[in-house]
Design a protein around this motif. Structure first.
Motif, short mmCIF file in Angstrom:
data_model
loop_
_atom_site.label_atom_id
_atom_site.label_comp_id
_atom_site.label_asym_id
_atom_site.label_seq_id
_atom_site.Cartn_x
_atom_site.Cartn_y
_atom_site.Cartn_z
N LEU A 213 0.83 -1.20 0.00
CA LEU A 213 0.00 0.00 0.00
C LEU A 213 0.86 1.25 0.00
O LEU A 213 0.63 2.20 -0.76
CB LEU A 213 -0.92 0.00 1.22
N HIS A 214 1.88 1.26 0.85
CA HIS A 214 2.74 2.44 0.94
C HIS A 214 3.52 2.64 -0.35
O HIS A 214 3.79 3.78 -0.74
CB HIS A 214 3.65 2.31 2.15
N ASP A 215 3.89 1.55 -1.02
CA ASP A 215 4.57 1.69 -2.31
C ASP A 215 3.62 2.28 -3.36
O ASP A 215 4.05 3.03 -4.25
CB ASP A 215 5.07 0.33 -2.79
N MET A 216 2.32 1.95 -3.24
CA MET A 216 1.34 2.42 -4.23
C MET A 216 0.89 3.86 -3.95
O MET A 216 0.31 4.51 -4.83
CB MET A 216 0.12 1.51 -4.23
N GLU A 217 1.14 4.35 -2.75
CA GLU A 217 0.63 5.68 -2.40
C GLU A 217 1.26 6.78 -3.25
O GLU A 217 0.60 7.79 -3.54
CB GLU A 217 0.87 5.95 -0.91
N ARG A 218 2.50 6.61 -3.65
CA ARG A 218 3.14 7.66 -4.46
C ARG A 218 2.55 7.73 -5.87
O ARG A 218 2.11 8.81 -6.29
CB ARG A 218 4.65 7.45 -4.48
N PRO A 219 2.48 6.62 -6.62
CA PRO A 219 1.87 6.74 -7.96
C PRO A 219 0.38 7.04 -7.90
O PRO A 219 -0.18 7.61 -8.84
CB PRO A 219 2.14 5.37 -8.61
N CYS A 220 -0.29 6.68 -6.78
CA CYS A 220 -1.74 6.89 -6.65
C CYS A 220 -2.05 8.08 -5.75
O CYS A 220 -3.12 8.12 -5.12
CB CYS A 220 -2.41 5.63 -6.12
N VAL A 221 -1.13 9.03 -5.68
CA VAL A 221 -1.25 10.13 -4.73
C VAL A 221 -2.53 10.94 -4.93
O VAL A 221 -3.08 11.53 -3.98
CB VAL A 221 -0.02 11.05 -4.81
N ASP A 222 -3.07 10.99 -6.14
CA ASP A 222 -4.27 11.78 -6.42
C ASP A 222 -5.56 10.99 -6.21
O ASP A 222 -6.65 11.53 -6.39
CB ASP A 222 -4.23 12.30 -7.86
N VAL A 223 -5.44 9.72 -5.82
CA VAL A 223 -6.63 8.88 -5.61
C VAL A 223 -7.00 8.98 -4.13
O VAL A 223 -6.39 8.33 -3.27
CB VAL A 223 -6.36 7.42 -6.01
N VAL A 224 -7.97 9.83 -3.82
CA VAL A 224 -8.34 10.10 -2.43
C VAL A 224 -9.83 9.94 -2.23
O VAL A 224 -10.62 10.04 -3.18
CB VAL A 224 -7.90 11.51 -1.99
N CYS A 225 -10.22 9.72 -0.99
CA CYS A 225 -11.64 9.66 -0.63
C CYS A 225 -11.75 10.08 0.82
O CYS A 225 -10.75 10.14 1.55
CB CYS A 225 -12.21 8.26 -0.85
N ASN A 226 -12.96 10.36 1.27
CA ASN A 226 -13.20 10.81 2.64
C ASN A 226 -13.97 9.75 3.41
O ASN A 226 -15.04 9.31 2.99
CB ASN A 226 -13.98 12.12 2.65
N ALA A 227 -13.41 9.36 4.58
CA ALA A 227 -14.11 8.39 5.43
C ALA A 227 -15.22 9.06 6.22
O ALA A 227 -16.22 8.45 6.54
CB ALA A 227 -13.11 7.73 6.37
N GLY A 228 -15.05 10.34 6.57
CA GLY A 228 -16.07 11.06 7.33
C GLY A 228 -16.97 11.87 6.43
O GLY A 228 -16.64 12.16 5.28
N GLU A 229 -18.12 12.25 6.97
CA GLU A 229 -19.08 13.00 6.18
C GLU A 229 -18.80 14.50 6.19
O GLU A 229 -19.24 15.23 5.32
CB GLU A 229 -20.50 12.75 6.71
N ASN A 230 -18.11 14.98 7.20
CA ASN A 230 -17.89 16.42 7.34
C ASN A 230 -16.43 16.71 7.58
O ASN A 230 -15.67 15.85 8.05
CB ASN A 230 -18.72 16.97 8.52
N ALA A 231 -16.04 17.93 7.28
CA ALA A 231 -14.65 18.34 7.49
C ALA A 231 -14.45 18.74 8.95
O ALA A 231 -14.20 19.90 9.28
CB ALA A 231 -14.31 19.50 6.57
N VAL A 232 -14.56 17.77 9.88
CA VAL A 232 -14.37 18.02 11.30
C VAL A 232 -12.88 18.24 11.57
O VAL A 232 -12.03 17.54 11.00
CB VAL A 232 -14.89 16.82 12.12
N ASP A 233 -12.56 19.21 12.39
CA ASP A 233 -11.17 19.49 12.73
C ASP A 233 -10.70 18.44 13.73
O ASP A 233 -11.01 18.51 14.92
CB ASP A 233 -11.03 20.89 13.31
N GLN A 234 -9.96 17.47 13.24
CA GLN A 234 -9.53 16.36 14.09
C GLN A 234 -8.31 16.70 14.94
O GLN A 234 -7.85 15.86 15.71
CB GLN A 234 -9.23 15.13 13.23
N THR A 235 -7.80 17.91 14.81
CA THR A 235 -6.69 18.33 15.67
C THR A 235 -7.18 18.98 16.96
O THR A 235 -6.38 19.36 17.80
CB THR A 235 -5.78 19.33 14.93
N VAL A 236 -8.51 19.08 17.12
CA VAL A 236 -9.10 19.68 18.32
C VAL A 236 -9.73 18.60 19.17
O VAL A 236 -10.55 17.80 18.68
CB VAL A 236 -10.14 20.75 17.95
#
Length: 370
Positions: A170-193
């Motif tokens: 997976l980590h080897d594939m992350e570089r060539p697939c860097v633009d393939v993204v999705c969101n697990a959550g429904e909202n942009a919650v600030d997870q640093t708080v």
């Protein structure tokens, strides 16, 4: 990533504080979620390696440094994660307990597909990617779909659902697939708080002390340390109350809380500079520790002659001042871990471990039934 099954089960059982969010762990233990802080990530991984945390991860220091590595690994974009973290992180999955965090929200990205943890879909997806040459070119729809399947199985299923080859693949594939993204959550919650239930636990976060711990002792001298983290001390001073006890238990610590609060707020705290000695009275003493701003580490000796244990009440979590060594050692340099602690949400360390253990057993039973 923190496995969603564990989080869901704990929430269902009402133990929402047993597995904390990574943001709350960051507040509690004194680190910051910062995807640009690669040096801090690598220092934490080095600590895990040097202290054999893959074998035993029960100490506060192992837990803190694992949270630093795991939280950044699971939250930050792949481009921000050092390769050593990608390659070494999973060595600690079994021994250490993760905090809860999802991958950072990407605006306008689609929702992630649901993970299927009961078949071989993740490993099959990686095998197909390798066969199709997706490690070189991830532009085909098949490569993108298989990458997302591999990603969600990695993020949402138990750590052993994927083979080690698929984990590393997976980590080897992350570089060539860097633009393939999705969101697990429904909202942009600030997870640093950190969001804490104000009614939960036995909280001293806004009181005279942030943290308390009880320790069993078997040496005439111990050393308390405060270190710079990221180039600075968390605070130039910290008040601590040390109360000797012949019965170092969580019950003793809770019994002494009122005395600890009175002493830490008093005007009689003795100032102790780097290199000086603390000698607690039989009924307890307050000390105000002053760091040496010119040094990376400040060390404070403690005369523990004749003591079987002591209770500590501190203005800050001592782990806020940990860079590469535990905050309390005996005269031989051996780490002295607390019998129990309280702070932040107020749940004791032993209680949290017991709850998490029960939840893990229940999850295992549920997976067996499925």
């Amino acid at each position: 990533m923190m496995k969603l099954a564990l989080v869901t089960l704990l929430a269902t059982l009402g133990y929402t504080n047993a597995v904390s969010s990574c943001a709350c762990k960051a507040d509690e233990l004194g680190f910051t979620l910062d995807c640009s802080a690669q040096g801090i990530m690598l220092d934490a991984l080095t600590y895990l390696k040097d202290n054999s945390c893959a074998t035993t991860c029960t100490s506060e220091s192992c837990a803190k440094h694992y949270y630093i590595v795991q939280a950044h690994h699971d939250f930050c974009p792949e481009a921000d994660i050092p390769e050593d973290i990608e390659d070494g992180f999973h060595d600690y999955d079994v021994a250490c307990t993760a905090c809860a965090i999802q991958r950072a929200f990407t605006e306008d990205a689609p929702a992630c597909p649901a993970a299927v943890c009961t078949d071989n879909s993740g490993n099959d997806a990686y095998a197909k990617m390798a066969e199709d040459g997706c490690g070189t070119d991830c532009s085909s729809q098949a490569c993108k779909d298989n990458f997302l399947t591999l990603r969600v199985v990695h993020d949402d299923c138990e750590h052993d659902t994927l083979t080690r080859a698929s984990e590393e693949g997976l980590h080897d594939m992350e570089r060539p697939c860097v633009d393939v993204v999705c969101n697990a959550g429904e909202n942009a919650v600030d997870q640093t708080v950190c969001v804490v239930d104000p009614h939960a636990g036995h909280d001293h976060g806004d009181g005279a002390f942030e943290w308390s711990g009880v320790f069993a002792l078997a040496d005439d001298k111990h050393v308390w340390s405060m270190q710079k983290v990221g180039g600075d001390y968390a605070d130039p001073t910290m008040r601590v109350v040390l109360i000797p006890t012949t019965n170092p238990t969580i019950e003793t610590m809770e019994t002494l809380e009122e005395s600890g609060e009175e002493m830490i707020e008093s005007d009689s705290c003795k100032v102790v500079e780097d290199g000086e000695m603390m000698t607690p009275a039989s009924d307890g003493s307050c000390f105000e520790l002053h760091v040496n701003s010119a040094a990376d580490d400040s060390m404070f000796d403690i005369d523990t002659s004749g003591m079987k244990g002591f209770v500590v009440f501190a203005q800050h979590f001592p782990t806020e001042f940990e860079r590469d060594q535990h905050y309390l050692k005996d005269s031989a340099g051996t780490d002295i871990e607390p019998v129990d602690t309280e702070g932040g949400g107020g749940t004791s360390g032993a209680a949290t471990a017991a709850i998490t253990g029960v939840a893990a057993i229940l999850i295992g039973a549920a997976m067996t039934i499925v």
